[in-house]
Design an enzyme around this catalytic site. Structure first.
Site, mmCIF file in Angstrom:
data_model
loop_
_atom_site.group_PDB
_atom_site.id
_atom_site.type_symbol
_atom_site.label_atom_id
_atom_site.label_comp_id
_atom_site.label_asym_id
_atom_site.label_seq_id
_atom_site.Cartn_x
_atom_site.Cartn_y
_atom_site.Cartn_z
ATOM 1 N N GLY A 1 0.790 -1.221 0.000
ATOM 2 C CA GLY A 1 0.000 0.000 0.000
ATOM 3 C C GLY A 1 0.821 1.269 0.000
ATOM 4 N N CYS A 2 0.207 2.357 0.461
ATOM 5 C CA CYS A 2 0.793 3.692 0.341
ATOM 6 C C CYS A 2 2.065 3.868 1.155
ATOM 7 C CB CYS A 2 -0.227 4.747 0.756
ATOM 8 S SG CYS A 2 -1.686 4.824 -0.322
ATOM 9 N N ASN A 3 2.243 3.095 2.206
ATOM 10 C CA ASN A 3 3.456 3.210 3.016
ATOM 11 C C ASN A 3 4.662 2.551 2.380
ATOM 12 O OD1 ASN A 3 1.566 0.919 4.147
ATOM 13 N ND2 ASN A 3 3.658 0.171 4.383
#
Length: 356
Positions: free
Chosen positions: A142-144
């Site tokens: 994901g975004c991390n």
């Protein structure tokens, strides 16, 4: 003898970004999909996103973009990820003064599509990279995940002084959309855009002037919020659907202080010592929550906010779009410290500390 890691820390020597050629304002997206629901239209127009690069399907007989199958979405992810991924890599290499054959380690990060072989192998073939190029594919974090990847690439770089390592984050978020009239999908569809970003690292005893050194990382896994951001299989639509819980901004904000303060304490620093903040463009509420909890000003997150405005949330590569704008601005001074911060499914917060 001086330990190697003290004399050959990894430095970021190049960054590059790329997007698909087609971009849309929020109003254009609403018009294309004939969205009339007042609540959804308000969400699109009030989220601080003005424009996004998207790869939308062609219009059908009713004038609306056709409904793509999961197979078509995966094919879109593959073709677009390779196209803009290559452009981001070349942009990054140009800034680093390097060629594709110089890459000795390639880490590819994506969440918006599953490929086997992965993007790293496909890009090796497409770009004619070395046969002995080391590779790593990070899928689904994901975004991390950009900072997770940067952590791995930094470690490889420091273990192989003088050899070029590159990380590529490439997200085709329009290959992960579900189109219906629900507020759940509208939240996602109003926020994310397509984009790729690459960063080059080199560990060398001869430091590159103007290139920041990566000093360290720190993570926070918020296990009690593990379901707050996730992909679910949607039987009705026959495809994956991304779920984003309303409490995400508050979960991130409530945990931001502890992870940042530990990152800085490990280096003997305080928040007031940080000249530059490079925060993931997760959305207006996420940015506001981070600002409030860390005591940051609007100026501290100016690049985070402008990237959200111009590109939307481009997931794992968002922080590198902000980092590139920081470099282009010309305000960095020798000795300045910077904090990078990303957040995503898990729920997790990832951080890194840099110094010029």
């Amino acid at each position: 003898m001086t330990p190697l890691f003290e004399t050959a820390r990894a430095q970021i020597i190049g960054v590059g970004t790329a997007t698909p050629p087609t971009a849309y304002s929020q109003q254009q997206v609403l018009d294309a999909f004939r969205i009339d629901d007042r609540r959804i239209r308000l969400m699109f127009m009030s989220g601080s996103v003005e424009r996004r690069h998207l790869t939308l399907p062609p219009a059908g007989a009713d004038g609306k973009p056709v409904n793509e199958t999961q197979g078509e979405l995966l094919q879109k992810h593959r073709s677009q990820a390779l196209a803009i991924g290559e452009r981001a890599l070349l942009d990054c290499l140009e800034q680093a003064g390097a060629q594709p054959q110089d890459i000795r380690y390639l880490c590819c990060v994506t969440t918006t599509g599953m490929l086997t072989p992965g993007l790293s192998a496909l890009l090796c073939q497409r770009m004619g990279l070395r046969r002995d190029c080391g590779r790593l594919d990070i899928v689904g974090m994901g975004c991390n995940a950009g900072l997770n990847g940067l952590n791995a690439v930094t470690s490889w770089s420091q273990a192989h002084p003088g050899k070029l390592a590159v990380m590529l984050c490439v997200e085709i978020c329009s290959a992960a959309y579900v189109h219906d009239d629900s507020m759940q999908t509208a939240v996602v569809n109003s926020l994310f855009g397509d984009g790729a970003a690459a960063v080059a690292l080199l560990a060398d005893r001869a430091r590159s002037a103007g290139s920041p050194t990566v000093l360290g990382f720190n993570s926070c896994v918020i296990s009690e919020a593990v379901d707050a951001m996730r992909f679910d299989w949607d039987d009705h639509h026959g495809k994956f659907s991304f779920f984003l819980a309303q409490e995400v901004p508050y979960v991130v904000g409530a945990n931001a202080e502890a992870v940042i303060d530990q990152l800085l304490a490990d280096a003997g620093l305080r928040r007031s010592d940080i000249a530059h903040w490079v925060v993931h463009s997760g959305g207006k509420k996420v940015i506001d929550s981070v600002r409030v909890n860390l005591g940051l000003s609007a100026d501290d997150v100016r690049h985070t906010s402008s990237v959200l405005r111009d590109y939307g949330n481009v997931s794992s590569g968002s922080f590198l779009f902000s980092y590139q704008r920081l470099l282009q601005e010309g305000r960095i001074q020798p000795g300045d410290y910077a904090v990078m911060m990303t957040m995503g499914p898990g729920s997790t917060i990832e951080t890194a500390l840099l110094q010029w």
